[in-house]
Design a protein around this motif. Structure first.
Motif, mmCIF file in Angstrom:
data_model
loop_
_atom_site.group_PDB
_atom_site.id
_atom_site.type_symbol
_atom_site.label_atom_id
_atom_site.label_comp_id
_atom_site.label_asym_id
_atom_site.label_seq_id
_atom_site.Cartn_x
_atom_site.Cartn_y
_atom_site.Cartn_z
ATOM 1 N N GLU A 1 -11.164 -49.609 20.756
ATOM 2 C CA GLU A 1 -10.669 -50.743 19.975
ATOM 3 C C GLU A 1 -11.543 -51.029 18.764
ATOM 4 O OE1 GLU A 1 -9.824 -54.160 22.349
ATOM 5 O OE2 GLU A 1 -8.891 -52.968 23.922
ATOM 6 N N HIS A 2 -12.500 -50.154 18.467
ATOM 7 C CA HIS A 2 -13.454 -50.401 17.396
ATOM 8 C C HIS A 2 -13.187 -49.487 16.205
ATOM 9 C CE1 HIS A 2 -15.849 -52.943 20.050
ATOM 10 N NE2 HIS A 2 -15.618 -52.037 20.990
ATOM 11 N N LEU A 3 -13.370 -50.036 15.015
ATOM 12 C CA LEU A 3 -13.192 -49.287 13.787
ATOM 13 C C LEU A 3 -14.560 -48.836 13.280
ATOM 14 C CD1 LEU A 3 -11.144 -48.322 11.673
ATOM 15 C CD2 LEU A 3 -11.547 -50.464 10.450
ATOM 16 N N PHE A 4 -14.679 -47.567 12.961
ATOM 17 C CA PHE A 4 -15.914 -46.981 12.451
ATOM 18 C C PHE A 4 -15.640 -46.297 11.120
ATOM 19 C CE2 PHE A 4 -16.635 -47.197 16.978
ATOM 20 C CZ PHE A 4 -17.970 -47.553 17.088
ATOM 21 N N ILE B 1 -16.699 -38.393 3.432
ATOM 22 C CA ILE B 1 -17.331 -39.665 3.072
ATOM 23 C C ILE B 1 -16.373 -40.803 3.378
ATOM 24 C CG2 ILE B 1 -18.251 -41.054 1.167
ATOM 25 C CD1 ILE B 1 -19.033 -38.425 -0.181
ATOM 26 N N ASP B 2 -16.871 -41.779 4.114
ATOM 27 C CA ASP B 2 -16.152 -43.031 4.391
ATOM 28 C C ASP B 2 -14.746 -42.846 4.949
ATOM 29 O OD1 ASP B 2 -18.379 -44.442 3.614
ATOM 30 O OD2 ASP B 2 -17.675 -44.777 1.568
ATOM 31 N N TRP C 1 -22.445 -35.101 6.101
ATOM 32 C CA TRP C 1 -22.945 -34.450 4.898
ATOM 33 C C TRP C 1 -23.965 -33.373 5.226
ATOM 34 C CZ3 TRP C 1 -24.565 -39.346 6.270
ATOM 35 C CH2 TRP C 1 -25.936 -39.590 6.327
ATOM 36 N N VAL C 2 -24.143 -32.496 4.232
ATOM 37 C CA VAL C 2 -25.077 -31.371 4.335
ATOM 38 C C VAL C 2 -26.034 -31.472 3.161
ATOM 39 C CG1 VAL C 2 -25.301 -28.854 4.394
ATOM 40 C CG2 VAL C 2 -23.262 -29.943 5.376
#
Length: 93
Positions: free
Chosen positions: A34-37, A26-27, A42-43
């Motif tokens: 260059e991008h933050l994700f 989670i999170d 989850w199941v």
């Protein structure tokens, strides 16, 4: 980062999940290019067995984007890959 690159990375994550190399999370902050994700995996129960969802989310000042791929695993061990559109049809995200 363009959408095709994001979905290609999601496909890699999906294969890693099947191989047991990626666990539910989670999170988790993840930098791709260059991008933050934010990565969430989850199941949950599904009529076919279990549903696995792998999501990458990005947030900018005024909008957020969610990209998902998934799979279902049946009790007999069979696996069915799910597209983002198929996940939308069942209410995810």
């Amino acid at each position: 980062m363009n959408e095709s690159s994001i979905y290609a990375k999601l496909e890699v994550f999906r294969e890693q999940f099947i191989a047991g190399e990626l666990k539910p999370c989670i999170d988790v902050k993840l930098k791709l290019g260059e991008h933050l994700f934010t990565q969430n995996v989850w199941v949950e129960p599904h009529e076919k067995g279990e549903l696995v969802v792998i999501m990458l989310g990005s947030e900018k000042c005024l909008n957020s984007n969610k990209y998902c791929l998934g799979l279902t695993t049946a009790k007999d061990g069979s696996v069915e890959y799910l597209t983002n559109e198929q996940l939308w049809d069942i209410g995810i995200p």
